[in-house]
Enzyme design. Structure first.
Site, PDB file in Angstrom:
ATOM      1  N   GLY B 103       0.853  -1.181   0.000  1.00  0.00           N
ATOM      2  CA  GLY B 103       0.000   0.000   0.000  1.00  0.00           C
ATOM      3  C   GLY B 103       0.881   1.219   0.000  1.00  0.00           C
ATOM      4  CB  CYS B 104       0.733   4.434  -1.687  1.00  0.00           C
ATOM      5  SG  CYS B 104       0.852   3.676  -3.294  1.00  0.00           S
TER       6      CYS B 104
END
Lengths: 421, 105
Positions: B103-104
């Site tokens: 995930g960013c």
């Protein structure tokens, strides 16, 4: 003949890199050209305060050219495309700019039109974003007129600029509504595609606790597919719904449009693919990217551009001298998180180390991951530092490019104890 | 870390059921992981996504997010959610035996 360094974008990353390069390289060594489509540099961290009447858009904008050192040229044109093979940038109007080194610093752009219904009926009436100046100003009027109902703060999908800003918005909204004595009449809801308020465990725990304390309802793993303005609801791809009277939406982000028109330059979302440590393109050694434009696994934040700037300049100098880049960026990120009531938290982390408790930049300093008035003052002072230290490309005294380990409490070392060396 | 048995092989999985070592994965395991993830049978469309995930992981070292899947896999985000109702990127990555997409931050 002097080399020509072309910097695309005169925002945070582009400005500080151009200025650092100018100080580092003589005029006989390099010509430095910055390209941007306008002459308005926005202090983006200030947009968060606009909806609550704590800042005004006009005060956040200054001319780009005035932030650039003498000897840096600003070309006010939109970029059409980059031809990597020919080492040329094509500008709107047909001008072609050849480069020896290219630095891409055109940031991230908002793509509200990519979400079904977001810019349809209700947009800028009951559906807003505070991520651009016009939206933030319009939202200020809407919030001032809001008396009761549900305010929903929604992140459509990652990556976004400043991932803590939507949380800060919730904290400030809570403060603002209490000050107006209408908090009881308003439900505050935070909607995120992630499985928590923040991706990193220690920080997620702290921020989730704060949201709870302030009575903000959290809806997780909600991928917004449709925004129904007239119906007042967000609909997720898996069919769930969240009702709102006022929606504050952080739209999808992508790279600048010309990146897509430049074969080989960017990834699927238009961010420029570079090595996460050297900031250099793997396929074209004369191409670098910095800040939000770079497709590296950091937060999209001004502090990242600042810390990466020093590394990038070092590597550009190496490459111009025909050598390999040796400077390495560690992913250092530093964010103040405004939590309302004149308090803020501070987080400091990098690729390897998640945000931890302790102090910054050393054992004596600002408290990390804890609310304090000192951090709030730090956040306010940062605006001055931004214009007078960051953009001119100076180092902040005592704060280096690499993340300090001193002062942080590393949990794996038995009892959590701040590291002193 | 725990051990799970798929297609007769013991493999290490993390707390969310993702294979610790993507190289241990086989197509037979995928069918059984899918069942654990609530998908009874893998259709040709499911496989298209799963194969795409593995190819992307091999190339980039990380699986794509839903948004990138929607742009590049040839399957729209709406269809992806019909195929993998509990989250396409996460579920397809688990079935493909690759780590949870980063995930960013």
């Amino acid at each position: 003949m002097a080399n020509r360094i072309v910097v695309l974008g005169g925002g945070t990353g582009g400005t500080l890199v151009a200025n650092r390069l100018r100080r580092r390289l003589g005029r006989a060594e390099a010509e430095i050209v910055v390209v941007d489509e306008d002459d308005r540099h926005v202090y983006q961290p200030g947009l968060l305060f606009v909806p609550f009447g704590l800042a005004h858009v006009d005060d956040l904008v200054r001319p780009r050219h005035a932030q650039l050192h003498t000897g840096v040229d600003l070309v006010e044109r939109a970029v059409e495309s980059v031809d990597l093979a020919a080492r040329e940038v094509r500008l709107a109007g047909g001008t072609v700019l050849a480069y020896d080194v290219l630095v891409v610093a055109t940031g991230a752009v908002l793509q509200p039109e990519e979400t079904d219904g977001l810019t349809g009926p209700g947009w800028m009436e009951r559906v807003f974003t505070f991520y651009d100046p016009a939206g933030a100003a319009a939202l200020a009027d809407a919030i001032a007129a809001f008396e009761r109902g549900r305010i929903v703060v929604s992140v459509v999908d990652m990556p976004i600029k400043c991932p803590v800003a939507p949380l800060e918005f919730c904290f400030l909204a809570d403060w603002y509504l209490r000050r107006r004595k209408i908090r009881d009449a308003v439900d505050l809801v935070f909607v995120t595609p992630l499985d928590g308020a923040f991706t990193k465990p220690v920080c997620n725990h702290e921020l989730s606790g704060l949201l709870r304390e302030k009575g903000v309802e959290v809806v997780t793993e909600f991928s917004t597919g449709t925004v129904d303005g007239p119906g007042g609801r967000l609909v997720s791809y898996d069919g769930r719904e969240v009702a709102f009277d006022l929606a504050v939406v952080v739209p999808l982000h992508g790279g600048a449009k010309y990146v897509e028109r430049s074969p080989g330059l960017g990834d699927e979302l238009g961010f420029v693919t570079v090595d996460e440590h050297t900031l250099q393109s793997r396929s074209h050694p004369e191409v670098f990217a910095i800040g939000d434009a770079a497709g590296i696994p950091t937060s999209k934040a001004g502090s990242v551009a600042h810390f990466a700037g020093e590394v990038l300049v070092e590597n550009v100098v190496h490459v111009l001298a025909g050598a390999e880049p040796t400077a390495s960026f560690d992913g250092h990120t530093n964010c103040f998180i405004e939590s309302g009531f004149d308090k803020a938290l501070l987080i400091d982390f990098n690729y390897e180390t998640e945000p931890l408790r302790g102090h910054f930049p050393s054992v004596v300093g600002l408290p990390l991951l804890r609310e304090s008035r000192l951090n709030h003052l730090g956040k306010l002072a940062f605006e001055w530092l931004y214009w007078h230290v960051l953009l001119p490309g100076h180092d902040i005294p005592g704060v280096g490019a690499a993340m300090p380990e001193r002062g942080k409490s590393f949990p794996e070392r038995g009892r959590a104890r701040e590291r002193v060396r | 870390m725990t051990t799970a048995t798929y297609a007769g092989h013991d493999v290490e999985v993390d707390g969310e059921g993702f294979l610790e070592d993507p190289s241990e994965w086989t197509r037979e395991m995928a069918t059984e992981i899918a069942r654990d993830a609530g998908i009874e049978t893998l259709s040709a469309e499911h496989w298209k996504v799963v194969d795409f995930m593995r190819a992307q992981y091999a190339e980039k070292g990380t699986g794509p997010t839903v948004r990138v899947l929607g742009k590049t896999s040839g399957v729209s985000i709406k269809e992806l959610y019909e195929l993998f109702p509990k989250g396409p990127a996460k579920t397809a990555a688990r079935i493909a035996g690759i780590p949870k997409p980063r995930g960013c931050i």
